[in-house]
Motif scaffolding. Structure first.
Motif, PDB file in Angstrom:
ATOM      1  N   MET A 193      23.694 -41.343  39.346  1.00  0.00           N
ATOM      2  CA  MET A 193      23.021 -42.629  39.564  1.00  0.00           C
ATOM      3  C   MET A 193      22.470 -43.085  38.216  1.00  0.00           C
ATOM      4  O   MET A 193      21.371 -42.699  37.822  1.00  0.00           O
ATOM      5  N   LEU A 194      23.219 -43.935  37.516  1.00  0.00           N
ATOM      6  CA  LEU A 194      22.976 -44.184  36.099  1.00  0.00           C
ATOM      7  C   LEU A 194      22.434 -45.567  35.770  1.00  0.00           C
ATOM      8  O   LEU A 194      21.833 -45.737  34.710  1.00  0.00           O
ATOM      9  N   ASP A 195      22.662 -46.551  36.631  1.00  0.00           N
ATOM     10  CA  ASP A 195      22.459 -47.933  36.194  1.00  0.00           C
ATOM     11  C   ASP A 195      21.792 -48.771  37.277  1.00  0.00           C
ATOM     12  O   ASP A 195      22.392 -49.065  38.314  1.00  0.00           O
ATOM     13  N   ASP A 196      20.552 -49.181  37.044  1.00  0.00           N
ATOM     14  CA  ASP A 196      19.834 -50.031  37.996  1.00  0.00           C
ATOM     15  C   ASP A 196      20.492 -51.401  38.123  1.00  0.00           C
ATOM     16  O   ASP A 196      20.323 -52.093  39.139  1.00  0.00           O
ATOM     17  N   ARG A 197      21.271 -51.804  37.121  1.00  0.00           N
ATOM     18  CA  ARG A 197      21.899 -53.133  37.149  1.00  0.00           C
ATOM     19  C   ARG A 197      23.008 -53.238  38.193  1.00  0.00           C
ATOM     20  O   ARG A 197      23.426 -54.358  38.538  1.00  0.00           O
ATOM     21  N   THR A 198      23.464 -52.112  38.723  1.00  0.00           N
ATOM     22  CA  THR A 198      24.427 -52.156  39.829  1.00  0.00           C
ATOM     23  C   THR A 198      23.841 -52.907  41.019  1.00  0.00           C
ATOM     24  O   THR A 198      24.581 -53.499  41.818  1.00  0.00           O
ATOM     25  N   CYS A 199      22.513 -52.898  41.142  1.00  0.00           N
ATOM     26  CA  CYS A 199      21.852 -53.594  42.255  1.00  0.00           C
ATOM     27  C   CYS A 199      21.981 -55.107  42.162  1.00  0.00           C
ATOM     28  O   CYS A 199      21.847 -55.799  43.185  1.00  0.00           O
ATOM     29  N   VAL A 200      22.231 -55.626  40.962  1.00  0.00           N
ATOM     30  CA  VAL A 200      22.200 -57.076  40.790  1.00  0.00           C
ATOM     31  C   VAL A 200      23.499 -57.616  40.179  1.00  0.00           C
ATOM     32  O   VAL A 200      23.547 -58.779  39.769  1.00  0.00           O
ATOM     33  N   VAL A 201      24.535 -56.797  40.123  1.00  0.00           N
ATOM     34  CA  VAL A 201      25.793 -57.248  39.532  1.00  0.00           C
ATOM     35  C   VAL A 201      26.336 -58.457  40.290  1.00  0.00           C
ATOM     36  O   VAL A 201      26.250 -58.531  41.520  1.00  0.00           O
ATOM     37  N   ALA A 208      33.147 -50.313  47.557  1.00  0.00           N
ATOM     38  CA  ALA A 208      32.263 -49.180  47.243  1.00  0.00           C
ATOM     39  C   ALA A 208      30.900 -49.351  47.899  1.00  0.00           C
ATOM     40  O   ALA A 208      30.348 -50.450  47.923  1.00  0.00           O
ATOM     41  N   GLY A 209      30.387 -48.254  48.449  1.00  0.00           N
ATOM     42  CA  GLY A 209      29.008 -48.236  48.901  1.00  0.00           C
ATOM     43  C   GLY A 209      28.762 -48.560  50.360  1.00  0.00           C
ATOM     44  O   GLY A 209      27.625 -48.820  50.743  1.00  0.00           O
ATOM     45  N   GLU A 210      29.784 -48.489  51.193  1.00  0.00           N
ATOM     46  CA  GLU A 210      29.550 -48.741  52.623  1.00  0.00           C
ATOM     47  C   GLU A 210      28.939 -47.530  53.310  1.00  0.00           C
ATOM     48  O   GLU A 210      28.203 -47.679  54.291  1.00  0.00           O
ATOM     49  N   PHE A 211      29.213 -46.330  52.792  1.00  0.00           N
ATOM     50  CA  PHE A 211      28.822 -45.113  53.490  1.00  0.00           C
ATOM     51  C   PHE A 211      27.768 -44.324  52.711  1.00  0.00           C
ATOM     52  O   PHE A 211      27.801 -44.231  51.488  1.00  0.00           O
ATOM     53  N   ILE A 212      26.840 -43.726  53.448  1.00  0.00           N
ATOM     54  CA  ILE A 212      25.829 -42.785  52.966  1.00  0.00           C
ATOM     55  C   ILE A 212      24.829 -43.461  52.032  1.00  0.00           C
ATOM     56  O   ILE A 212      23.660 -43.598  52.371  1.00  0.00           O
ATOM     57  N   TRP A 213      25.288 -43.838  50.815  1.00  0.00           N
ATOM     58  CA  TRP A 213      24.369 -44.467  49.857  1.00  0.00           C
ATOM     59  C   TRP A 213      24.826 -45.905  49.643  1.00  0.00           C
ATOM     60  O   TRP A 213      25.819 -46.167  48.995  1.00  0.00           O
ATOM     61  N   THR A 214      24.070 -46.836  50.212  1.00  0.00           N
ATOM     62  CA  THR A 214      24.452 -48.233  50.288  1.00  0.00           C
ATOM     63  C   THR A 214      23.724 -49.069  49.234  1.00  0.00           C
ATOM     64  O   THR A 214      22.764 -48.611  48.612  1.00  0.00           O
ATOM     65  N   PRO A 215      24.140 -50.328  49.042  1.00  0.00           N
ATOM     66  CA  PRO A 215      23.393 -51.203  48.136  1.00  0.00           C
ATOM     67  C   PRO A 215      21.920 -51.331  48.516  1.00  0.00           C
ATOM     68  O   PRO A 215      21.052 -51.388  47.636  1.00  0.00           O
ATOM     69  N   HIS A 216      21.611 -51.378  49.813  1.00  0.00           N
ATOM     70  CA  HIS A 216      20.207 -51.431  50.230  1.00  0.00           C
ATOM     71  C   HIS A 216      19.454 -50.203  49.752  1.00  0.00           C
ATOM     72  O   HIS A 216      18.353 -50.312  49.186  1.00  0.00           O
ATOM     73  N   ASN A 217      20.018 -49.022  49.993  1.00  0.00           N
ATOM     74  CA  ASN A 217      19.341 -47.793  49.579  1.00  0.00           C
ATOM     75  C   ASN A 217      19.241 -47.699  48.064  1.00  0.00           C
ATOM     76  O   ASN A 217      18.249 -47.178  47.532  1.00  0.00           O
ATOM     77  N   ASN A 218      20.256 -48.203  47.371  1.00  0.00           N
ATOM     78  CA  ASN A 218      20.231 -48.173  45.914  1.00  0.00           C
ATOM     79  C   ASN A 218      19.085 -49.015  45.371  1.00  0.00           C
ATOM     80  O   ASN A 218      18.338 -48.592  44.485  1.00  0.00           O
ATOM     81  N   LEU A 260      35.031 -44.569  46.757  1.00  0.00           N
ATOM     82  CA  LEU A 260      34.246 -45.374  47.693  1.00  0.00           C
ATOM     83  C   LEU A 260      32.750 -45.229  47.476  1.00  0.00           C
ATOM     84  O   LEU A 260      31.953 -45.782  48.232  1.00  0.00           O
ATOM     85  N   ASP A 261      32.359 -44.485  46.447  1.00  0.00           N
ATOM     86  CA  ASP A 261      30.951 -44.299  46.098  1.00  0.00           C
ATOM     87  C   ASP A 261      30.438 -45.547  45.383  1.00  0.00           C
ATOM     88  O   ASP A 261      31.121 -46.118  44.537  1.00  0.00           O
ATOM     89  N   LEU A 262      29.227 -45.968  45.714  1.00  0.00           N
ATOM     90  CA  LEU A 262      28.636 -47.137  45.072  1.00  0.00           C
ATOM     91  C   LEU A 262      28.583 -46.996  43.553  1.00  0.00           C
ATOM     92  O   LEU A 262      28.603 -47.987  42.824  1.00  0.00           O
ATOM     93  N   PHE A 263      28.526 -45.765  43.052  1.00  0.00           N
ATOM     94  CA  PHE A 263      28.363 -45.537  41.618  1.00  0.00           C
ATOM     95  C   PHE A 263      29.682 -45.495  40.843  1.00  0.00           C
ATOM     96  O   PHE A 263      29.667 -45.237  39.639  1.00  0.00           O
ATOM     97  N   ILE A 264      30.807 -45.727  41.499  1.00  0.00           N
ATOM     98  CA  ILE A 264      32.100 -45.513  40.851  1.00  0.00           C
ATOM     99  C   ILE A 264      32.247 -46.330  39.570  1.00  0.00           C
ATOM    100  O   ILE A 264      32.688 -45.810  38.541  1.00  0.00           O
ATOM    101  N   ASP A 265      31.886 -47.604  39.578  1.00  0.00           N
ATOM    102  CA  ASP A 265      32.092 -48.436  38.395  1.00  0.00           C
ATOM    103  C   ASP A 265      31.166 -48.027  37.257  1.00  0.00           C
ATOM    104  O   ASP A 265      31.597 -47.950  36.100  1.00  0.00           O
TER     105      ASP A 265
END
Length: 320
Positions: A193-201, A208-218, A260-265
């Motif tokens: 989990m490296l980049d807070d800017r993923t929340c606002v891209v 990415a991010g439908e399962f387990i760890w979602t944009p909301h949780n991020n 499919l992980d939210l952090f892939i990019d």
């Protein structure tokens, strides 16, 4: 988008057992209480229990802060100083504990013939940045200072973590480089989990991010850590390592993330930037996997492959 059709078929049963939960302030206390009794679905063989000692130590925290707890796994009957994995647990910066990972850490110490030191750091939102990274640094400092008593070879100490723990491991590699007190041999980052800017891209990854760890949780995790909304200017790279502009001189990196992980990019980008900075980097991408697939995927071939890739990379790093 419904991305279930993109999930590796062998992992589909996991989604029925581990449903996605939306984190809230009210949910934190019961979540942490449940974590106290949670056990990973791994049985520790008796020969491993006999062969690896476990100790829990309370050691000084950062100046002016509470003490911290380290869980230490040491192979018995070592005849020479051993390499060490300094491990940082995940949990979105708001949960998790070192104790949960005994079913993984004790067998790893046995198989790799290494010491594992796992740190419990202060959690957000009660403790904002820089509490967690400074706790991790204090634990690393204690580990180096007590390396002789622990039977650790200080030339072969590396950092490792998953998810938020991977982010903290990357941040610790940056902080250790910049403070210059300790030289790390490697950084081993599992879907970090490296980049807070993923929340606002502006154009988020649509699969990415439908399962387990979602944009909301991020957003919840980053807001809890930072004490403000993510994505603003002047966020420290010791909070969000992807914010670092200079990656030169960091230890060799292993980075693994499923598609499919939210952090892939952010993980692929960080690996590419490390490579451009002259840092040796090994990147693994697992199609059809989601956050936590390696831990909760059981005997699924993709999960076995990810665990094997990670273990062999650690074996190489520890023997270097």
């Amino acid at each position: 988008m419904d991305t279930r059709k993109l999930v590796d078929p062998a992992l589909l049963p996991v989604l029925d057992v581990f449903p996605t939960v939306a984190l809230t302030d009210e949910l934190l206390a019961p979540m942490r209480e449940a974590e106290r009794f949670a056990q990973l679905p791994v049985t520790i063989p008796q020969e491993v229990r006999d062969g690896v000692a476990q100790a829990v130590r309370t050691v000084p925290g950062p100046a002016g802060a509470p003490d911290i707890t380290l869980t230490i796994y040491q192979p018995r009957n070592a005849t020479a100083p051993l390499p060490c994995i300094y491990h940082i647990h995940g949990g979105g910066y708001v949960g998790g504990s070192a104790a949960q990972l005994e079913p993984l850490h004790r067998p790893a110490a046995y198989d790799l013939n290494c010491v594992i030191v796992s740190v419990d750091y202060r959690l957000a939102p009660e403790n904002r940045f820089p509490a967690s990274i400074e706790d991790c640094y204090a634990g690393l400092a204690w580990t180096f200072a007590n390396a002789s008593a622990l039977g650790i070879d200080t030339a072969r100490v590396g950092v490792m973590g998953e998810s938020a723990g991977g982010g903290l491991a990357a941040a610790l590699a940056l902080l250790a480089r910049d403070r210059g007190d300790y030289k790390l041999a490697f950084q081993h980052l599992i879907y970090p989990m490296l980049d807070d800017r993923t929340c606002v891209v502006q154009t988020p990854n649509p699969v990415a991010g439908e399962f387990i760890w979602t944009p909301h949780n991020n957003r919840f995790g980053w807001s809890s850590l930072l004490g403000h909304e993510p994505g603003v200017d002047d966020v420290s790279p010791y909070a969000a390592p992807a914010r670092a502009t200079d990656l030169k001189g960091l230890p060799p990196a292993f980075i693994a993330c499923p598609t499919l992980d939210l952090f892939i990019d952010e993980d692929i980008d960080y690996a590419a930037r490390l490579g451009r900075a002259g840092v040796a980097v090994e990147l693994h991408v697992y199609p059809g996997g989601f956050h936590g697939f390696d831990i909760f995927g059981g005997a699924a071939p993709i999960s076995n492959r990810a665990r094997q890739d990670s273990r062999e990379a650690l074996r190489r790093a520890l023997s270097a």
